[in-house]
Motif scaffolding. Structure first.
Motif, PDB file in Angstrom:
ATOM      1  N   UNK A 122      19.124  21.788  57.753  1.00 55.51           N
ATOM      2  CA  UNK A 122      17.835  21.263  57.302  1.00 55.51           C
ATOM      3  C   UNK A 122      17.136  22.216  56.345  1.00 55.51           C
ATOM      4  N   UNK A 123      17.229  23.524  56.608  1.00 49.76           N
ATOM      5  CA  UNK A 123      16.508  24.509  55.797  1.00 49.76           C
ATOM      6  C   UNK A 123      17.424  25.262  54.834  1.00 49.76           C
ATOM      7  N   UNK A 124      18.684  24.872  54.790  1.00 52.61           N
ATOM      8  CA  UNK A 124      19.643  25.477  53.866  1.00 52.61           C
ATOM      9  C   UNK A 124      19.635  27.006  54.001  1.00 52.61           C
ATOM     10  N   UNK A 125      19.809  27.480  55.233  1.00 52.33           N
ATOM     11  CA  UNK A 125      19.798  28.916  55.491  1.00 52.33           C
ATOM     12  C   UNK A 125      21.068  29.578  54.976  1.00 52.33           C
ATOM     13  N   UNK A 126      20.901  30.735  54.370  1.00 54.01           N
ATOM     14  CA  UNK A 126      22.041  31.527  53.925  1.00 54.01           C
ATOM     15  C   UNK A 126      22.528  32.356  55.118  1.00 54.01           C
ATOM     16  N   UNK A 127      23.821  32.260  55.412  1.00 57.92           N
ATOM     17  CA  UNK A 127      24.372  32.899  56.604  1.00 57.92           C
ATOM     18  C   UNK A 127      25.365  34.007  56.260  1.00 57.92           C
ATOM     19  N   UNK A 180      28.680  34.567  67.219  1.00 57.38           N
ATOM     20  CA  UNK A 180      28.308  34.192  65.853  1.00 57.38           C
ATOM     21  C   UNK A 180      29.491  33.598  65.100  1.00 57.38           C
ATOM     22  N   UNK A 181      30.667  34.171  65.301  1.00 61.02           N
ATOM     23  CA  UNK A 181      31.853  33.632  64.638  1.00 61.02           C
ATOM     24  C   UNK A 181      32.128  32.204  65.124  1.00 61.02           C
ATOM     25  N   UNK A 182      31.970  31.962  66.420  1.00 62.81           N
ATOM     26  CA  UNK A 182      32.166  30.617  66.962  1.00 62.81           C
ATOM     27  C   UNK A 182      31.127  29.657  66.403  1.00 62.81           C
ATOM     28  N   UNK A 183      29.897  30.120  66.289  1.00 61.75           N
ATOM     29  CA  UNK A 183      28.818  29.281  65.763  1.00 61.75           C
ATOM     30  C   UNK A 183      29.075  28.888  64.311  1.00 61.75           C
ATOM     31  N   UNK A 184      29.440  29.879  63.498  1.00 62.58           N
ATOM     32  CA  UNK A 184      29.611  29.640  62.065  1.00 62.58           C
ATOM     33  C   UNK A 184      31.005  29.160  61.695  1.00 62.58           C
ATOM     34  N   UNK A 185      31.946  29.283  62.640  1.00 59.11           N
ATOM     35  CA  UNK A 185      33.333  28.870  62.399  1.00 59.11           C
ATOM     36  C   UNK A 185      33.973  29.644  61.244  1.00 59.11           C
ATOM     37  N   UNK A 186      33.548  30.890  61.078  1.00 64.34           N
ATOM     38  CA  UNK A 186      34.144  31.778  60.073  1.00 64.34           C
ATOM     39  C   UNK A 186      33.736  33.218  60.403  1.00 64.34           C
ATOM     40  N   UNK A 187      34.558  34.203  60.018  1.00 64.35           N
ATOM     41  CA  UNK A 187      34.257  35.596  60.365  1.00 64.35           C
ATOM     42  C   UNK A 187      33.730  36.437  59.212  1.00 64.35           C
ATOM     43  N   UNK A 188      33.591  35.856  58.008  1.00 62.45           N
ATOM     44  CA  UNK A 188      33.359  36.684  56.821  1.00 62.45           C
ATOM     45  C   UNK A 188      31.883  36.965  56.527  1.00 62.45           C
ATOM     46  N   UNK A 189      31.008  36.803  57.513  1.00 66.62           N
ATOM     47  CA  UNK A 189      29.614  37.212  57.321  1.00 66.62           C
ATOM     48  C   UNK A 189      29.504  38.720  57.579  1.00 66.62           C
ATOM     49  N   UNK A 199      39.005  40.108  60.809  1.00 69.70           N
ATOM     50  CA  UNK A 199      38.600  39.893  59.412  1.00 69.70           C
ATOM     51  C   UNK A 199      37.077  39.767  59.270  1.00 69.70           C
ATOM     52  N   UNK A 200      36.361  40.377  60.201  1.00 69.18           N
ATOM     53  CA  UNK A 200      34.911  40.402  60.106  1.00 69.18           C
ATOM     54  C   UNK A 200      34.435  41.587  59.287  1.00 69.18           C
ATOM     55  N   UNK A 201      33.189  41.544  58.840  1.00 71.79           N
ATOM     56  CA  UNK A 201      32.589  42.609  58.029  1.00 71.79           C
ATOM     57  C   UNK A 201      31.400  43.191  58.780  1.00 71.79           C
ATOM     58  N   UNK A 202      31.154  44.477  58.615  1.00 73.95           N
ATOM     59  CA  UNK A 202      30.049  45.114  59.321  1.00 73.95           C
ATOM     60  C   UNK A 202      29.440  46.232  58.496  1.00 73.95           C
TER      61      UNK A 202
END
Length: 544
Positions: free
Chosen positions: A110-115, A192-201, A222-225
């Motif tokens: 709805x708010x087009x949040x950048x993740x 968070x990975x499960x929520x976004x269905x991707x690890x590259x945040x 393959x996550x970033x930190x």
């Protein structure tokens, strides 16, 4: 007689229309109804949500508060503390994990949040009371590391994640009061990975994230930190040695105006060359001119306070044994409290106090015999460790960041510099939302209440984000939302609460018939805010 038939009724409005707009946009009512299966409980929790956001009260006082805003259940009944308690128990029993996921996915869309960048941090929520009998299936209230500096109280750990886009809370969970932060990070990242269905945040955390096992797991998936490296790591000691030997070169990467003092600038330098953690991840070293001043001032203040505390220690009137072992224990406690163990040394010296006491009663004569008594009186010799202080001064203003991204040193710094915004969300929880004290006895209700607090944080953050984005799109740099109509570049939800706290609508009744409705006209800044948020001004004007 005519005047006796007239009745004036006033209803508060405050920020309710702004809150309601966000609630409707994320379809919170529908999502709550799907898991609670009870319309009255949904209405009850929404009233509690409004109360937390506007003027938090204990559960027993919510009923009277709701009357002022004419908030009722769909059935027309009033909300009482028993119903509030039962609603919280129903929320606890519901699938809150799925509910949270549905709400977050809805607001992202709805708010087009950048993740692409998410910040994580925890805080502690203290509770008063023994809480000896706790439900085993709920969060356990225990003593732990209190971030409220109340080690005497039991607590729970409140974990929160926010986006880089407006610091909007998108993940929350409560943990037992004695849970440590380093054991939470991997679970949070996995959620968070499960929520976004991707690890590259990019996952950003404080030094509790810098644990070898956690970093390797995130990198392996393959996550970033980006994380702060704690000063206990061997890499910090090695860098400090290189710095003292003059083997480090710096380059200027950023100059910005200081937040604390607008007349000054904060400059950031980065070390030239390649550094790595022992795990192989990139390590960047930074030096901040403002942090350098703060570190020096803080060290000086801690040394001064610890020295005064030691010098004012009345050794003669101390209770308990006055042996050197007992005194050393007290001294170490003071040094540890002010964290000055490396900078102050305390030597205990025993002075001999010689006295003579007559062996017989009465007025002494030339024949009176005396007994010699020697007492040892402790005396403290407090001294600053100049060499240790000099070593600490070398590291003033310096902090290391570790990452597995391919970003430059400047980009990594800018990523981490957003971390204070999640700390402001914690401050908002404890100040404006008044999460403490917790007026509940059952830990199942407390856990459910924390979920409502999380929803309140989310709603407030979305209102702030919408207002600031509207200002940006309309090229409005300042909003006169501060007291005395002072301008603000970043208006907050707290400022909106203050601006709209006295907004009311008045209705004049003749018996049961409404004959007139009136309200104070909107101020310029109030009308501007409603326009920016796209909230109809008619909500604050007299009924037609």
């Amino acid at each position: 007689m005519q005047q006796e038939k007239l009745n004036l009724q006033s209803t508060k409005i405050g920020c309710l229309p702004m809150i309601q707009q966000i609630v409707e946009r994320i379809d919170l009512v529908g999502k709550l109804e799907a898991v609670l299966k009870n319309k009255d409980y949904v209405d009850t929790l929404l009233i509690l949500l409004n109360n937390i956001l506007i003027d938090r009260e204990a559960l027993y006082a919510v009923k009277d508060w709701a009357k002022q805003y004419d908030l009722r259940l769909s059935s027309g009944a009033e909300v009482g503390d028993d119903r509030l308690g039962r609603a919280l128990e129903r929320l606890f029993a519901a699938d809150r994990s799925t509910l949270q996921t549905q709400v977050v996915l809805s607001l992202i869309k709805e708010f087009d949040l950048k993740m692409d960048q998410i910040h994580s941090d925890t805080t502690s929520v203290s509770v008063s009371g023994n809480y000896d009998k706790q439900s085993a299936g709920a969060v356990q209230l225990k003593r732990g590391h209190s971030k409220d500096h109340r080690p005497d109280l039991k607590q729970l750990v409140y974990s929160l994640c926010v986006t880089r886009d407006g610091a909007v809370p998108i993940h929350f969970k409560t943990y037992d009061g004695n849970r440590t932060d380093d054991t939470i990070q991997w679970e949070t990242w996995s959620s968070l990975r499960t929520l976004l269905q991707r690890p590259d945040f990019i996952y950003v955390g404080d030094s509790k994230l810098c644990v070898e096992e956690t970093l390797r797991k995130i990198d392996g998936e393959h996550g970033l930190f980006v994380t702060v490296v704690p000063r206990t790591r061997i890499e910090v000691k090695e860098f400090s040695k290189s710095l003292s030997e003059g083997d480090v070169r710096w380059e200027r990467i950023l100059r910005k105006r200081s937040r604390q003092r607008e007349s000054e600038f904060d400059t950031f330098d980065s070390v030239i060359g390649r550094y790595q953690l022992r795990e192989g991840f990139s390590l960047f070293w930074y030096r901040s001119s403002q942090k350098q001043k703060r570190d020096a001032s803080e060290r000086k203040d801690r040394i001064l306070r610890a020295t005064e505390r030691l010098e004012n220690l009345n050794l003669k009137r101390l209770r308990g044994p006055k042996t050197e072992t007992a005194l050393r224990k007290r001294i170490d406690a003071i040094l540890s409290r002010f964290r000055v163990q490396d900078w102050i040394t305390v030597e205990i010296k025993m002075d001999l106090d010689e006295k003579f006491k007559a062996l017989t009663r009465g007025k002494p004569t030339g024949e009176t015999r005396y007994r010699r008594i020697i007492n040892k009186m402790p005396r403290l010799h407090v001294k600053k460790n100049a060499e240790a202080i000099a070593r600490s001064q070398i590291m003033d203003g310096i902090f290391p960041l570790a990452t597995n991204t391919k970003e430059t040193s400047l980009a990594v710094l800018q990523i981490y510099k957003y971390q204070p915004n999640i700390e402001r969300r914690h401050a908002f929880l404890k100040s404006t939302l008044d999460v403490v004290p917790v007026w509940l006895k059952k830990n199942i209700r407390i856990e459910a209440l924390m979920f409502v607090d999380y929803l309140a944080q989310m709603v407030a953050a979305l209102i702030e984000r919408e207002l600031r984005q509207a200002m940006l799109s309309k090229n409005i740099n300042l909003l006169h939302s501060l007291p005395e109509s002072r301008p603000s570049q970043t208006p907050t939800f707290e400022q909106l609460l203050r601006l709209f706290e006295n907004r009311q609508r008045h209705e004049l009744y003749e018996k049961d018939l409404a004959i007139k409705s009136f309200a104070e006209p909107l101020s310029t800044v109030q009308a501007q805010i409603l326009n920016l948020l796209d909230v109809p001004s008619a909500m604050y004007l007299p009924k037609k």
